[in-house]
Design an enzyme around this catalytic site. Structure first.
Site, short mmCIF file in Angstrom:
data_model
loop_
_atom_site.label_atom_id
_atom_site.label_comp_id
_atom_site.label_asym_id
_atom_site.label_seq_id
_atom_site.Cartn_x
_atom_site.Cartn_y
_atom_site.Cartn_z
N GLN A 101 35.63 74.17 14.29
CA GLN A 101 34.63 74.46 13.43
C GLN A 101 34.78 73.92 11.97
OE1 GLN A 101 33.98 78.88 12.27
NE2 GLN A 101 32.29 78.75 13.63
N TYR A 182 28.65 82.50 5.55
CA TYR A 182 29.48 81.36 4.69
C TYR A 182 28.29 80.40 3.89
CZ TYR A 182 33.36 83.70 6.72
OH TYR A 182 34.27 84.54 7.06
N ARG A 229 26.37 76.10 14.81
CA ARG A 229 26.69 77.53 14.87
C ARG A 229 25.84 78.48 13.84
NH1 ARG A 229 27.37 82.66 16.15
NH2 ARG A 229 29.05 83.65 16.05
N GLY A 313 35.42 86.52 21.70
CA GLY A 313 36.35 86.46 20.55
C GLY A 313 37.38 87.55 20.60
N ARG A 314 37.37 88.49 20.15
CA ARG A 314 38.50 89.36 20.20
C ARG A 314 39.39 89.39 21.50
NH1 ARG A 314 39.34 93.95 16.81
NH2 ARG A 314 40.86 95.71 17.91
#
Length: 366
Positions: A101, A182, A229, A313-314
């Site tokens: 990424q 971002y 993304r 994810g987590r």
């Protein structure tokens, strides 16, 4: 409850056939060296998780001003490239596939870790009402410096250069990060982007930087190696989007003809999700909203709604063998928050797999 069987079926993504439909989401772990060079520990970490159908390695800045925090990885020097080559080798040796990424922090950077104490850059001089993790702890975000026109066009070159280095390092592709508060998301959001030139204003102006970067990267390394993304309506980083449906419909329809490898989309639970599914012609990677009964229902729901792959994810933080655990319905290791950001092996590479070691990887085909 066990995960849906479809989750473990092969799927086509760009020029690759992946072994399963589970994607390891990019997650900042802050284990790079001080100069942003990926460490040997990072290669070990990603190699352990190579049974994912696809790993999307953590957000990596394509230029010095894009760093998200201390020990975040970069990709704009030869040392950075060599470090990422070691990561690619580790994942491929274990049978996996890995994209990287590319992420510029924008106003979510901080002078305390930028070169020479530089002020962060952004579309406009609008500070985020949030705190930034710095070497000395959390600190309020500062007012960023609005990018000049020449600097904005230079960002396109920065992303292209980093993408070329990623391919040269042996990574399978890159994901352009236009989400989660971002820099590219800041350009998309009308409260952070108050510009009146061609990089702001209406939806066409606000999507321009994301589309120009995506087009330039795809033209250089190939659309089959390029993903995007997005996370519509995500308030992270103090962003508010007045009309996300118009913004993201415009963005997705503009980029759909490129034939990118995939679109990585955080579902909103609104009609926008259906519009994106209907408009996007290639693989759709979905981060589903949490389901009340757990990750299995969330994954099943995403696949039923048309996702080709599901992002986790987590759960990948603490479970290097997550694919195997989900396949057999095994319990998961609980992640230790003390190891989330920075440090060494503790809370990073020391989580046990069933049987003691991660299962061998299952490489897809090219």
């Amino acid at each position: 409850m066990s995960a849906p069987a479809a989750l473990f079926q092969p799927v086509r993504l760009g020029a690759l056939t992946l072994a399963n439909r589970m994607v390891m989401a990019p997650m900042t772990r802050a284990r790079a060296h001080e100069d942003g060079t990926p460490s040997a520990l990072m290669a070990e970490y990603y190699g352990q998780r190579a049974t994912a159908g696809l790993i999307v390695a953590e957000g990596t800045h394509p230029a010095a001003l894009g760093a998200i925090g201390p020990h975040a990885p970069g990709l704009f020097t030869d040392a950075h490239q060599d470090g990422w080559a070691a990561v690619a080798d580790a994942v491929h040796a274990a049978g996996g596939r890995v994209f990287l990424q590319l992420m510029h922090a924008g106003r979510l950077a901080h002078p305390d870790f930028l070169p020479d104490g530089a002020r962060p850059v952004a579309p406009s001089a609008v500070a985020a009402r949030t705190e930034i993790f710095t070497p000395s702890g959390r600190a309020p975000a500062v007012v960023p410096r609005a990018l000049a026109e020449a600097e904005i066009t230079g960002l396109v070159a920065d992303f292209v250069n980093a993408a070329c280095r990623a391919v040269a390092a042996g990574l399978d592709g890159v994901e352009i990060h236009a989400a989660n508060g971002y820099l590219l998301h800041q350009f998309l959001a009308d409260d952070a982007n108050t510009r009146t030139d061609r990089w702001g204003g209406d939806a066409h102006g606000r999507i321009r930087l994301t589309t120009e970067i995506t087009r330039a990267v795809a033209a250089t390394i190939g659309p089959h190696r390029t993903g995007l993304r997005i996370s519509p309506s995500n308030p992270y980083g103090d962003l508010t989007e007045a009309d996300p449906c118009t913004t993201y419909t415009t963005l997705v329809r503009d980029l759909a003809p490129l034939g990118l490898a995939y679109l990585h989309h955080s579902e909103t639970g609104t009609e926008l999700d259906a519009v994106i599914r209907a408009s996007w012609p290639t693989a759709l990677v979905v981060t589903p909203p949490p389901a009340g009964t757990g990750k299995e229902d969330a994954a099943a729901g995403a696949l039923a709604r048309g996702a080709d792959l599901v992002s986790f994810g987590r759960d990948y933080l603490a479970n290097p063998d997550l694919v195997h655990r989900c396949r057999i319905g095994a319990s998961l290791n609980e992640p230790r928050p003390t190891g989330f950001y920075g440090g060494g092996a503790d809370g990073y590479t020391d989580y046990p797999a069933l049987g003691g070691e991660p299962e061998p990887g299952g490489r897809g085909t090219a």
